[in-house]
Scaffold this active site. Structure first.
Site, PDB file in Angstrom:
ATOM      1  N   CYS A  85     -28.599  14.045  31.350  1.00 35.92           N
ATOM      2  CA  CYS A  85     -29.640  13.065  31.034  1.00 35.92           C
ATOM      3  C   CYS A  85     -31.010  13.555  31.508  1.00 35.92           C
ATOM      4  O   CYS A  85     -31.557  14.476  30.937  1.00 35.92           O
ATOM      5  CB  CYS A  85     -29.268  11.703  31.623  1.00 35.92           C
ATOM      6  SG  CYS A  85     -30.173  10.319  30.882  1.00 35.92           S
ATOM      7  N   HIS A 193     -23.452  10.692  30.128  1.00 33.18           N
ATOM      8  CA  HIS A 193     -23.153  10.777  31.559  1.00 33.18           C
ATOM      9  C   HIS A 193     -21.647  10.932  31.804  1.00 33.18           C
ATOM     10  O   HIS A 193     -20.936   9.932  31.985  1.00 33.18           O
ATOM     11  CB  HIS A 193     -23.624   9.513  32.267  1.00 33.18           C
ATOM     12  CG  HIS A 193     -25.099   9.398  32.429  1.00 33.18           C
ATOM     13  ND1 HIS A 193     -25.762   9.839  33.550  1.00 33.18           N
ATOM     14  CD2 HIS A 193     -26.049   8.885  31.607  1.00 33.18           C
ATOM     15  CE1 HIS A 193     -27.061   9.587  33.426  1.00 33.18           C
ATOM     16  NE2 HIS A 193     -27.262   9.013  32.254  1.00 33.18           N
ATOM     17  N   GLU A 195     -20.221  11.767  34.484  1.00 25.88           N
ATOM     18  CA  GLU A 195     -19.897  11.272  35.829  1.00 25.88           C
ATOM     19  C   GLU A 195     -19.704   9.754  35.860  1.00 25.88           C
ATOM     20  O   GLU A 195     -19.260   9.204  36.876  1.00 25.88           O
ATOM     21  CB  GLU A 195     -20.995  11.695  36.819  1.00 25.88           C
ATOM     22  CG  GLU A 195     -22.250  10.844  36.836  1.00 25.88           C
ATOM     23  CD  GLU A 195     -23.207  11.110  35.676  1.00 25.88           C
ATOM     24  OE1 GLU A 195     -24.300  10.494  35.668  1.00 25.88           O
ATOM     25  OE2 GLU A 195     -22.871  11.921  34.789  1.00 25.88           O
TER      26      GLU A 195
END
Length: 218
Positions: A85, A193, A195
Site C-alpha cells: 500500500c 494488504h 498482512e
C-alpha cells in the site's frame, strides 16, 4: 532478518511484524531516520499507512527519509524489498518500481475485500500460487490508481512483472494492475494488504501464504 520500516504516519508495521511471527520469521522495526539496515537483513518491508500524512503525494516525502538511501542500495545489490500500500507508493516515488500512483478514479477512500488474480508466479513472492488463481485480500487506499504509459505496460507484460490484477477494478488502475515487481524480481509492490488476511477467524488467511514465499530467503 526482516527489517520493517517505520515512518511518521505508518500504521501497519505491527501488523506485518505479527504476520511474520506466525511464520516464525525474525523481524525488527527500523525507524525512518536510521541511515543503515541491520547487517543480517534479508528482506525489507515497507508497510502501509499514511507516511507524512500523504502530503504532496503519497510516499513523496517518505522517499527522502534517510533510511531509503540504504534501502535503494540494498535493492540494487539484489536484496528483497516488499512495499505494501503506502509502501508500494514509496517504492514508486523512489524509482525502485516503474509507474506512478494517482487518486482513485471515484476520488474516494476505498476499504473492502478485493478479489485478485495471480498473473505471474515466477518470483519468490507468489511462488506458492498458480497463475490464474483467485485470492481475496483487503484493500484500503485513496491513491491506488496505478498508472504507466503504453510502452511501460508492454515491458511489464514482456518481463512478467505484473504480479496481481483486480478481478473487478476498484480504483481505475491501468490494466487492472494491483501489484508489480522490478525486472530483477527482487522488489515487489502491491496495494492490497496481505498482512490483514492472516487468520481465518478474521475472514481469511491467504495473505500468510503470500508472505510465506519470502521465508525461504531468510
Amino acid at each position: 532478518m526482516i527489517a520493517i520500516l517505520q515512518f511518521l504516519g505508518t500504521n501497519c508495521e505491527y501488523d506485518v511484524e505479527y504476520a511474520f511471527s506466525l511464520l516464525d520469521a525474525p523481524t525488527t522495526i527500523v525507524w525512518h531516520k536510521e541511515t543503515s539496515l541491520p547487517k543480517d537483513t534479508k528482506l525489507v518491508v515497507i508497510p502501509g499507512g499514511f507516511s507524512y500524512g500523504d502530503y504532496l503525494r503519497s510516499g513523496a516525502i517518505a522517499r527522502f527519509s534517510p533510511i531509503m538511501k540504504a534501502v535503494i542500495e540494498f535493492a540494487d545489490k539484489g536484496g528483497y524489498v516488499l512495499g505494501i500500500c503506502n509502501g508500494f507508493q514509496i517504492l514508486l516515488e523512489s524509482g525502485l518500481l516503474p509507474g506512478a500512483m494517482k487518486r482513485n478514479e471515484n476520488l474516494h477512500f476505498i476499504s473492502k475485500d478485493s478479489n485478485l488474480k495471480v498473473i505471474h508466479n515466477d518470483n519468490v513472492f507468489l511462488s506458492k500460487f498458480l497463475p490464474g488463481e483467485i485470492v481475496k485480500i483487503p484493500i484500503a487506499h485513496a491513491d491506488g490508481n496505478y498508472y504507466i504509459d503504453d510502452k511501460g505496460l508492454e515491458e511489464l507484460r514482456e518481463n512478467h512483472q505484473i504480479l496481481l490484477e483486480y478481478v473487478e477494478n476498484p480504483n481505475g488502475s491501468v490494466s487492472n494492475i494491483a501489484g508489480v515487481c522490478n525486472k530483477q524480481k527482487n522488489v515487489f509492490g502491491l496495494m492490497p494488504h496481505p498482512e490483514r488476511a492472516i487468520e481465518k477467524t478474521l475472514g481469511q488467511d491467504i495473505g500468510l501464504k503470500m508472505l510465506e514465499g519470502f521465508v525461504r530467503v531468510l
